[in-house]
Design a protein around this motif. Structure first.
Motif, PDB file in Angstrom:
ATOM      1  N   THR A 400      -6.342  -0.801 -17.927  1.00  0.00           N
ATOM      2  CA  THR A 400      -7.298  -0.274 -16.940  1.00  0.00           C
ATOM      3  C   THR A 400      -6.906  -0.799 -15.564  1.00  0.00           C
ATOM      4  OG1 THR A 400      -8.823  -2.143 -17.276  1.00  0.00           O
ATOM      5  CG2 THR A 400      -9.210  -0.141 -18.594  1.00  0.00           C
ATOM      6  N   GLU A 401      -7.192   0.002 -14.551  1.00  0.00           N
ATOM      7  CA  GLU A 401      -6.919  -0.426 -13.181  1.00  0.00           C
ATOM      8  C   GLU A 401      -7.742   0.397 -12.200  1.00  0.00           C
ATOM      9  OE1 GLU A 401      -2.983   0.474 -11.717  1.00  0.00           O
ATOM     10  OE2 GLU A 401      -2.729   2.068 -13.204  1.00  0.00           O
ATOM     11  N   ASN A 402      -8.037  -0.200 -11.057  1.00  0.00           N
ATOM     12  CA  ASN A 402      -8.657   0.537  -9.956  1.00  0.00           C
ATOM     13  C   ASN A 402      -7.572   1.275  -9.178  1.00  0.00           C
ATOM     14  OD1 ASN A 402     -11.168  -0.615 -10.613  1.00  0.00           O
ATOM     15  ND2 ASN A 402     -10.758  -2.406  -9.327  1.00  0.00           N
ATOM     16  N   THR A 403      -7.845   2.511  -8.829  1.00  0.00           N
ATOM     17  CA  THR A 403      -6.841   3.339  -8.159  1.00  0.00           C
ATOM     18  C   THR A 403      -7.459   4.067  -6.977  1.00  0.00           C
ATOM     19  OG1 THR A 403      -5.714   3.724 -10.255  1.00  0.00           O
ATOM     20  CG2 THR A 403      -5.164   5.200  -8.450  1.00  0.00           C
ATOM     21  N   HIS A 404      -6.768   4.019  -5.845  1.00  0.00           N
ATOM     22  CA  HIS A 404      -7.171   4.798  -4.667  1.00  0.00           C
ATOM     23  C   HIS A 404      -6.099   5.843  -4.401  1.00  0.00           C
ATOM     24  CE1 HIS A 404      -9.175   5.678  -0.841  1.00  0.00           C
ATOM     25  NE2 HIS A 404      -7.949   5.786  -0.341  1.00  0.00           N
ATOM     26  N   ILE A 405      -6.475   7.102  -4.381  1.00  0.00           N
ATOM     27  CA  ILE A 405      -5.522   8.191  -4.153  1.00  0.00           C
ATOM     28  C   ILE A 405      -5.791   8.804  -2.785  1.00  0.00           C
ATOM     29  CG2 ILE A 405      -4.697  10.437  -4.954  1.00  0.00           C
ATOM     30  CD1 ILE A 405      -5.486   9.625  -7.771  1.00  0.00           C
ATOM     31  N   GLU A 406      -4.763   8.788  -1.940  1.00  0.00           N
ATOM     32  CA  GLU A 406      -4.890   9.390  -0.614  1.00  0.00           C
ATOM     33  C   GLU A 406      -4.875  10.917  -0.727  1.00  0.00           C
ATOM     34  OE1 GLU A 406      -5.477   7.954   2.134  1.00  0.00           O
ATOM     35  OE2 GLU A 406      -5.130   5.839   1.650  1.00  0.00           O
ATOM     36  N   GLU A 407      -5.698  11.568   0.073  1.00  0.00           N
ATOM     37  CA  GLU A 407      -5.757  13.032   0.047  1.00  0.00           C
ATOM     38  C   GLU A 407      -4.396  13.644   0.379  1.00  0.00           C
ATOM     39  OE1 GLU A 407      -7.880  16.061  -1.175  1.00  0.00           O
ATOM     40  OE2 GLU A 407      -8.981  14.227  -0.677  1.00  0.00           O
TER      41      GLU A 407
END
Length: 634
Positions: A400-407
């Motif tokens: 599991t991991e936190n993920t931020h995806i740029e638009e």
């Protein structure tokens, strides 16, 4: 119109002055008169003439031919040679300097004027042609499509940069190569025949789909348009426009897949109601019969087989509905790490001892808003899929991991979108999959397993549940290198929702509470009446809203609970609940349905916070739902 400026290179001063006088007499401006060839380029740059009259023989070490060659390399200017020599050697040297004209001394005024005018006109036309070619080249090189010119053997004579970028080659690598070798093997002979027909008949090649092979061996789906073109020597070539449709084809395939799944989901939802009613009756009646005879009775074994089979049928229906995204889900804030840790014991029993389970759970993992049972089923199905891919053992890794995806990194033709997500990855060291298999793994009933092993619904269920969570699944795999499934779920705000604790079964029996059952399926109505009456409840039944309202009025509203099917012959259970609660506000309500589409009114049930029991239900499940509904404060 401005007068044309002429610069003269002449070593004999008398001839130079006479030539200057004639030139000016013809209406031109003489900017400079030079006798030496050295430094000719700098002198021309300073004078900036429109045309140069150059004597072949000049003073110094640099003659007129050498000076003209040096000027031509730097300046785009027309040069006319003046000379008294017309021998073959001189003419050959003059040609190498690419002059616009050649005038023998002594020259006639009319001849001189004609040569100057023709040279100026020719130079102007060449500049216009060059501008036109530059515009054309700019258009071609900045075109959104690939453009090629092929010779009669289909070798590349010209190729633009967009085509090179499409396949990751350089212009140098493609120039002079065989275009047919860039086409997928299966299509080469077909395309060769099409090109030959285009050359022979002059027919246009229009929107022909094929695949081209990139440098790395991957294929790009393209659309080809072609036409004949003739060069200055009347040699017939073919000009080809190449439109990259890879993303469009991928989007169309995704749309077809979604439509296929939606169609099967509609079919599944359509049969679910009747099927679930039948399963409710089969399971309930079998359970009742089992309870009424001794455990040692010979019929117990058969009855248990019926219960097991009906339970499997119920699971199959539930899986179909999960795949079709019609399964009602209860969303709460969930800590995915806690959920995974709670499943590990079960997973180890399910997977077996020859497969090592490892976890890499991120610290400070964000919460997700999800249906606990749904996510558990996703993990279990992916774990089973991994187990089957490792018949000789291996490793199953859950991360599991936190993920931020740029638009900016998203693509409109995919499901990926920008934002903050929790990524769940389940990977194995198994057999892996080909690209063709990956393209089909989420199709219902598609399986690579031998006949009789599995239903082919496991990954379809994963797909459906994740879709219902507004997430997406990413798959990466290669034959012999294992597989990895990445599931992206939206980050949730707030605290973890604490699941309610179920009461033990002996506390679930009734104590004379009055229940109004409204059910249009007589088998389910009779079964529910018989079972609840045998477990301490005072039960009355109806099969429609009208009958239920009449019965409610006859009993002066003296009911503790309304247990109603959602879909009734003359309305919905929600409408009935609203009618009866106006008469008896303290009335508790429990709704049930075998429908899972819009007919189940699931969204409205959630908005009104009405307890819900999906069909098919077990008798123990019915008792628990009845008790919780009666004790609720809704």
């Amino acid at each position: 119109m401005a007068q044309s400026k002429i610069m003269i290179f002449e070593d004999e001063s008398i001839i130079a002055m006479e030539l200057k006088r004639k030139i000016e007499g013809l209406g031109y401006v003489v900017t400079h008169v030079e006798s030496h060839g050295e430094g000719a380029v700098l002198k021309v740059k300073e004078a900036q003439p429109d045309l140069i009259l150059m004597d072949v023989m000049l003073e110094g070490e640099t003659d007129g031919i050498q000076a003209a060659s040096a000027i031509r390399q730097v300046c785009d200017l027309p040069v006319i040679f003046l000379t008294a020599y017309s021998d073959e050697i001189t003419l050959q040297r003059v040609k190498e300097a690419e002059p616009y004209g050649y005038v023998l001394k002594p020259f006639d005024d009319r001849e001189l004027r004609m040569m100057i005018e023709l040279s100026l006109y020719k130079h102007q036309m060449q500049k216009e042609l060059k501008k036109s070619e530059e515009r054309f080249r700019s258009v071609v090189e900045h075109a959104p499509t690939g453009i090629l010119i092929l010779d009669d053997a289909f070798w590349i004579l010209y190729v633009n940069n967009p085509f090179c970028r499409m396949l990751d080659y350089s212009v140098k690598e493609l120039m002079g190569s065989d275009f047919l070798k860039l086409i997928e093997t299966e299509q080469r002979s077909v395309m060769g025949d099409l090109f030959s027909a285009t050359r022979k008949d002059g027919a246009f090649l229009t929107r022909h789909e094929t695949a081209l092979i990139q440098r790395n061996g991957e294929k790009r789906r393209v659309e080809l348009n072609g036409a004949l073109m003739t060069d200055s020597r009347e040699v017939i070539n073919i000009i080809i426009q190449v439109v990259d449709i890879t993303d469009r084809v991928r989007l169309e395939e995704q749309l077809r897949q979604d439509q296929k799944m939606k169609a099967i989901g509609t079919l599944a939802g359509g049969v679910a109601h009747d099927f679930n009613n039948l399963l409710t009756a089969i399971r309930g009646c079998t359970d009742l019969a089992s309870r009424q005879i001794e455990e040692t009775h010979p019929a117990q074994l058969e009855l248990q087989e019926v219960l097991t089979a009906s339970s499997r049928a119920s699971d199959l229906t539930r899986q179909l509905l999960a795949f079709s995204r019609n399964q009602p889900l209860e969303f709460k804030n969930i800590d995915l790490n806690q959920l995974i840790e709670g499943l590990l014991k079960m997973l180890r029993r399910l997977i077996g001892e020859d497969i090592r389970i490892e976890t890499a759970l991120a610290d400070d993992l964000w919460l997700v808003r999800a249906d606990r049972a749904g996510i558990e089923e996703v993990i279990l199905n992916l774990a089973v899929n991994a187990r089957d891919a490792m018949p000789d053992g291996g490793r199953l890794l859950i991360q599991t991991e936190n993920t931020h995806i740029e638009e900016a990194f998203t693509r409109p033709q995919t499901e990926v979108r920008g934002g903050e997500f929790v990524c769940l990855t389940i990977s194995d060291t198994g057999e892996g999959m080909s690209i063709e298999t990956i393209d089909r793994i989420f199709e219902p009933f598609f399986s690579t397993k031998v006949t009789g092993k599995g239903t082919g619904l496991g990954l379809s269920v994963v797909y459906g549940i994740v879709k219902q969570h507004n997430g997406w699944v990413s798959v990466s795999s290669k034959p012999g290198h294992g597989s990895a499934f990445k599931i992206y779920l939206d980050r949730a705000e707030g605290l973890v929702s604490v699941p309610s604790q179920n009461e033990t079964l002996h506390l679930l029996k009734g104590n004379g509470e009055r229940i109004l059952i409204v059910e249009d399926e007589h088998r389910v109505r009779r079964l529910t009446d018989k079972f609840l009456s045998a477990n301490g409840y005072d039960v009355m039944t109806a099969e429609s809203i009208v009958e239920a309202g009449s019965l409610f009025d006859q009993e002066d509203g003296r009911f503790d609970l309304l247990f109603s099917d959602v879909v009734l012959p003359d309305g919905t259970g929600i409408e009935l609940a609203d009618i009866l609660r106006k008469k008896q506000p303290e009335l508790r309500v429990l709704l049930s349905s075998g429908y899972t589409d819009h007919k189940s009114q699931w969204r409205m049930i959630q908005e009104k916070n009405i307890p819900f029991l999906p069909k098919p239900f077990t008798l123990d499940g019915l008792l628990r739902a009845i008790r919780e509904a009666i004790l609720s404060h809704s």
